[in-house]
Write a protein that holds these residues in place. Structure first.
Motif, PDB file in Angstrom:
ATOM      1  N   LYS A   1     -15.726  15.711  -1.584  1.00 34.42           N
ATOM      2  CA  LYS A   1     -15.046  14.794  -2.487  1.00 34.42           C
ATOM      3  C   LYS A   1     -13.565  15.138  -2.449  1.00 34.42           C
ATOM      4  CE  LYS A   1     -18.398  13.206  -5.891  1.00 34.42           C
ATOM      5  NZ  LYS A   1     -18.621  12.993  -7.352  1.00 34.42           N
ATOM      6  N   ILE A   2     -12.760  14.177  -2.030  1.00 36.73           N
ATOM      7  CA  ILE A   2     -11.347  14.454  -1.821  1.00 36.73           C
ATOM      8  C   ILE A   2     -10.548  14.336  -3.112  1.00 36.73           C
ATOM      9  CG2 ILE A   2     -11.413  13.710   0.586  1.00 36.73           C
ATOM     10  CD1 ILE A   2     -10.180  11.069  -0.300  1.00 36.73           C
ATOM     11  N   CYS A   3      -9.434  15.070  -3.159  1.00 41.18           N
ATOM     12  CA  CYS A   3      -8.401  14.852  -4.159  1.00 41.18           C
ATOM     13  C   CYS A   3      -7.398  13.881  -3.532  1.00 41.18           C
ATOM     14  CB  CYS A   3      -7.726  16.164  -4.545  1.00 41.18           C
ATOM     15  SG  CYS A   3      -8.805  17.294  -5.435  1.00 41.18           S
ATOM     16  N   PHE A   4      -7.216  12.750  -4.153  1.00 43.37           N
ATOM     17  CA  PHE A   4      -6.498  11.613  -3.569  1.00 43.37           C
ATOM     18  C   PHE A   4      -5.172  11.443  -4.313  1.00 43.37           C
ATOM     19  CE2 PHE A   4      -6.253   6.823  -3.055  1.00 43.37           C
ATOM     20  CZ  PHE A   4      -6.059   6.842  -1.686  1.00 43.37           C
ATOM     21  N   THR A   5      -4.051  11.689  -3.619  1.00 48.35           N
ATOM     22  CA  THR A   5      -2.731  11.595  -4.235  1.00 48.35           C
ATOM     23  C   THR A   5      -1.894  10.557  -3.505  1.00 48.35           C
ATOM     24  OG1 THR A   5      -2.787  13.939  -4.853  1.00 48.35           O
ATOM     25  CG2 THR A   5      -0.635  12.855  -4.873  1.00 48.35           C
ATOM     26  N   VAL A   6      -1.262   9.663  -4.265  1.00 50.95           N
ATOM     27  CA  VAL A   6      -0.437   8.607  -3.675  1.00 50.95           C
ATOM     28  C   VAL A   6       0.985   8.735  -4.198  1.00 50.95           C
ATOM     29  CG1 VAL A   6      -0.078   6.129  -3.415  1.00 50.95           C
ATOM     30  CG2 VAL A   6      -2.404   7.046  -3.469  1.00 50.95           C
ATOM     31  N   HIS A   7       1.938   8.753  -3.275  1.00 52.49           N
ATOM     32  CA  HIS A   7       3.363   8.743  -3.603  1.00 52.49           C
ATOM     33  C   HIS A   7       3.931   7.389  -3.180  1.00 52.49           C
ATOM     34  CE1 HIS A   7       3.535  13.074  -4.475  1.00 52.49           C
ATOM     35  NE2 HIS A   7       2.752  13.239  -3.423  1.00 52.49           N
ATOM     36  N   PHE A   8       4.284   6.560  -4.150  1.00 48.58           N
ATOM     37  CA  PHE A   8       4.942   5.288  -3.860  1.00 48.58           C
ATOM     38  C   PHE A   8       6.454   5.484  -3.954  1.00 48.58           C
ATOM     39  CE2 PHE A   8       0.863   3.390  -5.401  1.00 48.58           C
ATOM     40  CZ  PHE A   8       0.577   2.620  -4.286  1.00 48.58           C
ATOM     41  N   TYR A   9       7.180   4.869  -3.031  1.00 48.44           N
ATOM     42  CA  TYR A   9       8.630   4.927  -3.099  1.00 48.44           C
ATOM     43  C   TYR A   9       9.213   3.528  -2.983  1.00 48.44           C
ATOM     44  CZ  TYR A   9       8.626   4.421   2.034  1.00 48.44           C
ATOM     45  OH  TYR A   9       8.441   3.968   3.319  1.00 48.44           O
ATOM     46  N   GLY A  10      10.411   3.350  -3.522  1.00 49.03           N
ATOM     47  CA  GLY A  10      11.082   2.067  -3.462  1.00 49.03           C
ATOM     48  C   GLY A  10      12.279   2.043  -4.386  1.00 49.03           C
ATOM     49  N   GLU A  11      13.070   1.021  -4.248  1.00 49.61           N
ATOM     50  CA  GLU A  11      14.300   0.918  -5.032  1.00 49.61           C
ATOM     51  C   GLU A  11      14.044   0.261  -6.380  1.00 49.61           C
ATOM     52  OE1 GLU A  11      18.783  -1.041  -4.628  1.00 49.61           O
ATOM     53  OE2 GLU A  11      17.275  -1.339  -3.064  1.00 49.61           O
ATOM     54  N   ASP A  12      13.147  -0.703  -6.419  1.00 43.97           N
ATOM     55  CA  ASP A  12      12.971  -1.523  -7.621  1.00 43.97           C
ATOM     56  C   ASP A  12      11.496  -1.515  -8.022  1.00 43.97           C
ATOM     57  OD1 ASP A  12      13.296  -3.291  -9.693  1.00 43.97           O
ATOM     58  OD2 ASP A  12      13.327  -5.072  -8.408  1.00 43.97           O
ATOM     59  N   ILE A  13      11.078  -0.509  -8.782  1.00 40.30           N
ATOM     60  CA  ILE A  13       9.698  -0.401  -9.253  1.00 40.30           C
ATOM     61  C   ILE A  13       9.722  -0.390 -10.774  1.00 40.30           C
ATOM     62  CG2 ILE A  13       7.552   0.926  -9.174  1.00 40.30           C
ATOM     63  CD1 ILE A  13       8.535   2.270  -6.637  1.00 40.30           C
ATOM     64  N   SER A  14       9.233  -1.454 -11.392  1.00 41.59           N
ATOM     65  CA  SER A  14       9.248  -1.579 -12.847  1.00 41.59           C
ATOM     66  C   SER A  14       8.039  -0.868 -13.457  1.00 41.59           C
ATOM     67  CB  SER A  14       9.223  -3.054 -13.246  1.00 41.59           C
ATOM     68  OG  SER A  14       7.978  -3.639 -12.883  1.00 41.59           O
ATOM     69  N   LYS A  15       8.011  -0.784 -14.774  1.00 37.29           N
ATOM     70  CA  LYS A  15       6.866  -0.209 -15.472  1.00 37.29           C
ATOM     71  C   LYS A  15       5.612  -1.056 -15.234  1.00 37.29           C
ATOM     72  CE  LYS A  15       8.951   3.319 -17.213  1.00 37.29           C
ATOM     73  NZ  LYS A  15       8.623   4.689 -16.713  1.00 37.29           N
ATOM     74  N   GLU A  16       5.800  -2.362 -15.131  1.00 35.98           N
ATOM     75  CA  GLU A  16       4.672  -3.239 -14.808  1.00 35.98           C
ATOM     76  C   GLU A  16       4.137  -2.930 -13.412  1.00 35.98           C
ATOM     77  OE1 GLU A  16       3.619  -8.038 -14.410  1.00 35.98           O
ATOM     78  OE2 GLU A  16       5.670  -7.379 -14.783  1.00 35.98           O
ATOM     79  N   ASP A  17       5.053  -2.704 -12.472  1.00 32.72           N
ATOM     80  CA  ASP A  17       4.652  -2.334 -11.119  1.00 32.72           C
ATOM     81  C   ASP A  17       3.859  -1.029 -11.128  1.00 32.72           C
ATOM     82  OD1 ASP A  17       5.887  -4.488  -9.761  1.00 32.72           O
ATOM     83  OD2 ASP A  17       7.813  -3.460  -9.816  1.00 32.72           O
ATOM     84  N   GLU A  18       4.339  -0.066 -11.884  1.00 32.96           N
ATOM     85  CA  GLU A  18       3.648   1.221 -11.972  1.00 32.96           C
ATOM     86  C   GLU A  18       2.222   1.040 -12.481  1.00 32.96           C
ATOM     87  OE1 GLU A  18       5.680   4.179 -14.188  1.00 32.96           O
ATOM     88  OE2 GLU A  18       7.468   4.173 -12.923  1.00 32.96           O
TER      89      GLU A  18
ATOM     90  N   TYR B   1      -4.718  -0.047  -9.262  1.00 29.87           N
ATOM     91  CA  TYR B   1      -5.219  -0.270  -7.905  1.00 29.87           C
ATOM     92  C   TYR B   1      -5.696   1.031  -7.270  1.00 29.87           C
ATOM     93  CZ  TYR B   1      -5.237  -1.203  -2.922  1.00 29.87           C
ATOM     94  OH  TYR B   1      -5.593  -1.281  -1.614  1.00 29.87           O
ATOM     95  N   VAL B   2      -4.902   2.075  -7.352  1.00 28.30           N
ATOM     96  CA  VAL B   2      -5.267   3.360  -6.739  1.00 28.30           C
ATOM     97  C   VAL B   2      -6.535   3.917  -7.388  1.00 28.30           C
ATOM     98  CG1 VAL B   2      -4.557   5.760  -6.431  1.00 28.30           C
ATOM     99  CG2 VAL B   2      -2.945   3.911  -5.964  1.00 28.30           C
ATOM    100  N   GLU B   3      -6.677   3.750  -8.691  1.00 25.97           N
ATOM    101  CA  GLU B   3      -7.899   4.204  -9.369  1.00 25.97           C
ATOM    102  C   GLU B   3      -9.126   3.483  -8.826  1.00 25.97           C
ATOM    103  OE1 GLU B   3      -7.091   3.537 -13.467  1.00 25.97           O
ATOM    104  OE2 GLU B   3      -5.752   5.277 -13.663  1.00 25.97           O
ATOM    105  N   ALA B   4      -8.987   2.197  -8.538  1.00 24.90           N
ATOM    106  CA  ALA B   4     -10.105   1.433  -7.972  1.00 24.90           C
ATOM    107  C   ALA B   4     -10.455   1.934  -6.578  1.00 24.90           C
ATOM    108  CB  ALA B   4      -9.753  -0.057  -7.926  1.00 24.90           C
ATOM    109  N   VAL B   5      -9.444   2.217  -5.766  1.00 24.99           N
ATOM    110  CA  VAL B   5      -9.681   2.759  -4.426  1.00 24.99           C
ATOM    111  C   VAL B   5     -10.376   4.110  -4.533  1.00 24.99           C
ATOM    112  CG1 VAL B   5      -8.602   3.612  -2.312  1.00 24.99           C
ATOM    113  CG2 VAL B   5      -7.739   1.529  -3.392  1.00 24.99           C
ATOM    114  N   GLY B   6      -9.892   4.957  -5.438  1.00 23.25           N
ATOM    115  CA  GLY B   6     -10.490   6.277  -5.615  1.00 23.25           C
ATOM    116  C   GLY B   6     -11.933   6.218  -6.043  1.00 23.25           C
ATOM    117  N   LEU B   7     -12.251   5.277  -6.925  1.00 25.98           N
ATOM    118  CA  LEU B   7     -13.636   5.125  -7.378  1.00 25.98           C
ATOM    119  C   LEU B   7     -14.531   4.682  -6.231  1.00 25.98           C
ATOM    120  CD1 LEU B   7     -15.766   5.044  -9.622  1.00 25.98           C
ATOM    121  CD2 LEU B   7     -14.999   2.717 -10.166  1.00 25.98           C
ATOM    122  N   ASN B   8     -14.025   3.782  -5.406  1.00 28.81           N
ATOM    123  CA  ASN B   8     -14.859   3.249  -4.329  1.00 28.81           C
ATOM    124  C   ASN B   8     -15.119   4.267  -3.230  1.00 28.81           C
ATOM    125  OD1 ASN B   8     -16.419   1.096  -3.421  1.00 28.81           O
ATOM    126  ND2 ASN B   8     -14.819   0.332  -2.089  1.00 28.81           N
ATOM    127  N   ILE B   9     -14.165   5.188  -2.995  1.00 30.35           N
ATOM    128  CA  ILE B   9     -14.400   6.231  -1.989  1.00 30.35           C
ATOM    129  C   ILE B   9     -14.955   7.500  -2.642  1.00 30.35           C
ATOM    130  CG2 ILE B   9     -12.638   5.334  -0.425  1.00 30.35           C
ATOM    131  CD1 ILE B   9     -10.791   7.586  -1.321  1.00 30.35           C
TER     132      ILE B   9
END
Length: 387
Positions: free
Chosen positions: A114-131, A137-145
């Motif tokens: 069972k992996i520990c799954f870490t995602v680093h998103f980068y970009g210039e314009d990431i709002s709180k809504e984007d976060e 989304y990442v939680e859904a991917v983690g649950l499925n794998i």
């Protein structure tokens, strides 16, 4: 050996690569091909993709890792086109067979780790809504794998911005003064005529009085500039797509990225019909959220859509049954609603539709039983499929 997958340019990767000394490193060498939805990694060469381009052993890389780190440009609520491509090509890590996990249908694990799954998103314009979108989304991917742990970080550094979008914008598409009046229907599945997405789009088009311009994305795999011209000229685009790794297929992400770069601010109405193999259509919500966020950032109007659960059953039945009968009744209602919205240019809420009067447990039993014969047709026993 732990695994890091990134989409950074060489200069930026060189600044941090010392942190990942001794890790397997997956980066974009220009050779990766999109997942074609053939299920070969389940029923032909279990655990390995049948496309031999250097990315065919992703499942094994996951299996050898305790930690998997993703470094991705933030893209409308999910991964960049390249990172999503790698994720789509990694489904050999899990089995085709279903089980219930946290009240939802998911794939069984192929490996014991069972992996520990870490995602680093980068970009210039990431709002709180984007976060919030990205974390969900990442939680859904983690649950499925079936990951042991998931975490998400955001980095707001302009100098880390990938040059892909800049490359796109350097070759703008001319706006045709005579815009296409026909809605543009795009089948984003690389299964082409065998795709359930094609069936959904055709059924919607059949309910409309006006004509549509119907195209298959795979036809533009090596010439997407021609598709860009069609998209820019269209006033209405209807995307038909399968759910891949809880989100938009990588080949469609590439189109979204290019339209964002080339056509930002143009007026356009966007509709989406999406299906998946899981029973619960609500699992398509992340895909719909990504599409809505993309439309908003591009300056388009997201006008709703249709999410279809148990698509591998519903798609074939739609070709044989009236829309108002049997297990397809709920989906049929959604198809009629969406066709009317497209024709009139109106906005609708995303309709989430599951099979009508067909129990979830019965669907899962039938689906699990069907994989054995598929493998047997390729000379595999059920035990072989668990390799």
């Amino acid at each position: 050996m732990n695994l890091v997958i990134h989409d950074l340019k060489e200069a930026e990767w060189n600044k941090i690569k010392g942190q990942y000394e001794g890790w397997n490193v997956i980066s974009d060498d220009g050779a990766i091909k999109p997942c074609v939805g053939c299920f070969g990694c389940w029923v032909k060469t279990p655990g390995q993709c049948v496309i031999k381009d250097g990315y065919d052993r992703m499942g094994a890389y996951y299996a050898e890792a305790k930690e998997v780190v993703i470094i991705s440009r933030y893209t409308f609520g999910g991964f960049s086109g390249f990172i999503k491509n790698v994720m789509d090509r990694s489904i050999g890590y899990i089995l085709p067979f279903f089980e219930f996990r946290k009240g939802e249908m998911h794939h069984k694990s192929r490996y014991k780790n069972k992996i520990c799954f870490t995602v680093h998103f980068y970009g210039e314009d990431i709002s709180k809504e984007d976060e919030a979108l990205a974390k969900t989304y990442v939680e859904a991917v983690g649950l499925n794998i079936n990951a042991e742990k998931c975490s998400v970080d955001f980095h707001y550094f302009k100098e880390l911005e990938d040059t892909y979008l800049n490359d796109c914008s350097q070759n703008p598409v001319e706006h045709n003064p005579v815009e296409h009046q026909k809605p543009l229907f795009i089948n984003c599945s690389y299964r082409e005529n065998r795709a359930q997405s094609k069936v959904y789009l055709e059924k919607i088009a059949q309910q409309m009085k006006s004509e549509v311009d119907f195209v298959h994305l795979i036809h533009y795999a090596n010439n997407d500039e021609e598709l860009m011209k069609k998209c820019v000229a269209a006033k209405t685009i209807v995307f038909g797509m399968p759910l891949y790794v809880d989100g938009v297929p990588s080949q469609a992400v590439r189109i979204l990225e290019k339209l964002y770069a080339k056509d930002k601010g143009n007026t356009k109405k966007i509709y989406v019909v999406a299906g998946m193999g899981f029973y619960e259509s609500k699992q398509i919500r992340n895909l719909m959220n990504i599409m809505e966020n993309w439309a908003k950032k591009t300056g388009y109007e997201f006008c709703g859509g249709l999410a279809i659960g148990a698509g591998e059953m519903i798609g074939p039945l739609l070709t044989k049954m009236p829309l108002n009968q049997g297990p397809v009744k709920n989906v049929g209602e959604g198809i009629v609603m969406l066709a009317e919205a497209i024709e009139t240019g109106k906005t609708m809420d995303v309709a989430y539709k599951n099979p009508y009067m067909f129990p979830r447990i019965a669907y899962m039993a039938a689906a699990n039983a069907g994989w054995g014969p598929n493998g047997k047709s390729n000379g595999l026993t059920k035990k072989d499929m668990y390799k």
